[in-house]
Design a protein around this motif. Structure first.
Motif, PDB file in Angstrom:
ATOM      1  N   ASP A  67       0.856  -1.181   0.000  1.00 51.21           N
ATOM      2  CA  ASP A  67       0.000   0.000   0.000  1.00 51.21           C
ATOM      3  C   ASP A  67       0.893   1.232   0.000  1.00 51.21           C
ATOM      4  O   ASP A  67       2.023   1.191   0.492  1.00 51.21           O
ATOM      5  CB  ASP A  67      -0.903   0.007   1.236  1.00 51.21           C
ATOM      6  N   ILE A  68       0.384   2.315  -0.544  1.00 45.81           N
ATOM      7  CA  ILE A  68       1.151   3.558  -0.551  1.00 45.81           C
ATOM      8  C   ILE A  68       1.034   4.291   0.781  1.00 45.81           C
ATOM      9  O   ILE A  68       1.791   5.210   1.069  1.00 45.81           O
ATOM     10  CB  ILE A  68       0.700   4.452  -1.727  1.00 45.81           C
ATOM     11  N   SER A  69       0.050   3.873   1.620  1.00 48.55           N
ATOM     12  CA  SER A  69      -0.224   4.534   2.895  1.00 48.55           C
ATOM     13  C   SER A  69       0.337   3.734   4.058  1.00 48.55           C
ATOM     14  O   SER A  69      -0.223   2.700   4.434  1.00 48.55           O
ATOM     15  CB  SER A  69      -1.734   4.719   3.085  1.00 48.55           C
ATOM     16  N   PRO A  70       1.415   4.175   4.690  1.00 49.27           N
ATOM     17  CA  PRO A  70       1.937   3.436   5.842  1.00 49.27           C
ATOM     18  C   PRO A  70       0.988   3.452   7.033  1.00 49.27           C
ATOM     19  O   PRO A  70       0.951   2.508   7.818  1.00 49.27           O
ATOM     20  CB  PRO A  70       3.246   4.164   6.164  1.00 49.27           C
ATOM     21  N   GLY A  71       0.185   4.526   7.165  1.00 44.73           N
ATOM     22  CA  GLY A  71      -0.748   4.593   8.272  1.00 44.73           C
ATOM     23  C   GLY A  71      -1.789   3.495   8.224  1.00 44.73           C
ATOM     24  O   GLY A  71      -2.175   2.937   9.266  1.00 44.73           O
ATOM     25  N   MET A  72      -2.269   3.173   7.041  1.00 48.92           N
ATOM     26  CA  MET A  72      -3.243   2.087   6.898  1.00 48.92           C
ATOM     27  C   MET A  72      -2.609   0.755   7.285  1.00 48.92           C
ATOM     28  O   MET A  72      -3.213  -0.052   8.009  1.00 48.92           O
ATOM     29  CB  MET A  72      -3.731   2.032   5.450  1.00 48.92           C
ATOM     30  N   MET A  73      -1.397   0.517   6.828  1.00 50.42           N
ATOM     31  CA  MET A  73      -0.752  -0.766   7.104  1.00 50.42           C
ATOM     32  C   MET A  73      -0.400  -0.927   8.578  1.00 50.42           C
ATOM     33  O   MET A  73      -0.380  -2.052   9.085  1.00 50.42           O
ATOM     34  CB  MET A  73       0.488  -0.926   6.214  1.00 50.42           C
ATOM     35  N   GLU A  74      -0.142   0.174   9.279  1.00 51.56           N
ATOM     36  CA  GLU A  74       0.142   0.074  10.707  1.00 51.56           C
ATOM     37  C   GLU A  74      -1.058  -0.514  11.453  1.00 51.56           C
ATOM     38  O   GLU A  74      -0.893  -1.288  12.402  1.00 51.56           O
ATOM     39  CB  GLU A  74       0.511   1.442  11.275  1.00 51.56           C
ATOM     40  N   ILE A  75      -2.256  -0.153  11.038  1.00 50.25           N
ATOM     41  CA  ILE A  75      -3.465  -0.739  11.638  1.00 50.25           C
ATOM     42  C   ILE A  75      -3.501  -2.231  11.354  1.00 50.25           C
ATOM     43  O   ILE A  75      -3.797  -3.050  12.231  1.00 50.25           O
ATOM     44  CB  ILE A  75      -4.733  -0.059  11.091  1.00 50.25           C
ATOM     45  N   GLY A  76      -3.190  -2.617  10.120  1.00 48.43           N
ATOM     46  CA  GLY A  76      -3.197  -4.029   9.752  1.00 48.43           C
ATOM     47  C   GLY A  76      -2.166  -4.844  10.496  1.00 48.43           C
ATOM     48  O   GLY A  76      -2.443  -5.972  10.932  1.00 48.43           O
ATOM     49  N   LYS A  77      -0.985  -4.281  10.667  1.00 47.12           N
ATOM     50  CA  LYS A  77       0.074  -4.997  11.381  1.00 47.12           C
ATOM     51  C   LYS A  77      -0.333  -5.340  12.807  1.00 47.12           C
ATOM     52  O   LYS A  77       0.079  -6.369  13.359  1.00 47.12           O
ATOM     53  CB  LYS A  77       1.345  -4.148  11.413  1.00 47.12           C
ATOM     54  N   ALA A  78      -1.151  -4.487  13.421  1.00 50.08           N
ATOM     55  CA  ALA A  78      -1.558  -4.688  14.814  1.00 50.08           C
ATOM     56  C   ALA A  78      -2.713  -5.675  14.962  1.00 50.08           C
ATOM     57  O   ALA A  78      -3.033  -6.082  16.080  1.00 50.08           O
ATOM     58  CB  ALA A  78      -1.936  -3.345  15.436  1.00 50.08           C
ATOM     59  N   ARG A  79      -3.320  -6.074  13.848  1.00 48.39           N
ATOM     60  CA  ARG A  79      -4.418  -7.032  13.924  1.00 48.39           C
ATOM     61  C   ARG A  79      -3.872  -8.430  14.226  1.00 48.39           C
ATOM     62  O   ARG A  79      -2.707  -8.730  13.907  1.00 48.39           O
ATOM     63  CB  ARG A  79      -5.198  -7.052  12.605  1.00 48.39           C
ATOM     64  N   PRO A  80      -4.688  -9.301  14.844  1.00 50.91           N
ATOM     65  CA  PRO A  80      -4.232 -10.677  15.085  1.00 50.91           C
ATOM     66  C   PRO A  80      -3.793 -11.339  13.779  1.00 50.91           C
ATOM     67  O   PRO A  80      -4.516 -11.301  12.782  1.00 50.91           O
ATOM     68  CB  PRO A  80      -5.478 -11.359  15.667  1.00 50.91           C
TER      69      PRO A  80
END
Length: 220
Positions: A67-80
């Motif tokens: 993704d071009i948005s690191p902020g979006m992926m940070e949410i995903g990384k924190a998911r189980p």
């Protein structure tokens, strides 16, 4: 913009699709025709909804979420299970992957947010292995049938109203509403996929024609 709405993005998608988002994601992954142990690239991965569905259906998959948005992926990384996905910040029009790397490429709501759709599709074709599939979930202009007045009013007026109640940045959803209304038709997407070299191209409409799952194969 997407960094700014990352923490409410999943909730907004669920509300805007009347709770149908998980079903639409499942339908998208089904169209990717994954082998048992696939290597998958999920573009515009956001918080990882499609990537996590790939892992749910294929636990042995190797999944890269880009993704071009690191902020979006940070949410995903924190998911189980977020540590099971390789997260990469990348431009969908200039992918940092070698040719013929992936068994499948998936994406959700990508094409309306790029400035050059043909280049984006050409990149997906390039990184796919021969015989691999592309599957995508995209908004679709409301077809002019009996539901057209309702569908158009919902996207134009109701979605931004809901965003004002839920999101910190409702202007972002006015942008999403506007780009959804002006997006390409399924027939136009079909032609672009064909121009990129894909075959066995198809789509299925959902939600009164306002959502579409697209699929296409790279020739063997």
């Amino acid at each position: 913009m997407f960094n700014g709405i990352a923490d409410r993005y999943d909730l907004m998608n669920l509300v805007m699709t009347w709770g149908q988002e998980p079903r639409l994601v499942r339908r998208t992954v089904e169209r990717a025709r994954l082998p048992i142990e696939p290597v998958v690239l999920d573009l515009a991965t956001g918080t990882g909804d499609v990537a996590f569905e790939v892992l749910r259906t294929r636990p042995a998959a190797q999944v890269t979420g880009a993704d071009i948005s690191p902020g979006m992926m940070e949410i995903g990384k924190a998911r189980p299970g977020g540590d099971r996905i390789t997260w990469v910040q990348a431009d969908a029009m200039d992918l940092p992957f070698p040719d013929a790397t992936f068994d499948a490429v998936t994406h959700g709501y990508l094409l309306r947010n790029v400035t050059d759709i043909p280049t984006t599709l050409a990149e997906q074709f390039r990184v796919l292995k021969p015989g691999g599939w592309m599957a995508a979930l995209e908004m679709s202009p409301a077809p002019k049938n009996v539901f057209w007045p309702f569908s158009t009013a919902y996207i134009r007026w109701v979605v931004p109203l809901i965003a004002r109640l839920i999101a910190k940045d409702p202007e972002a959803y006015e942008y999403l509403s506007r780009t959804s209304r002006g997006f390409r038709t399924p027939a136009q997407i079909h032609d672009m996929l064909a121009d990129a070299g894909f075959v066995d191209i198809g789509h299925r409409l959902h939600m009164f024609g306002t959502m579409a799952v697209h699929w296409a194969q790279k020739p063997v």
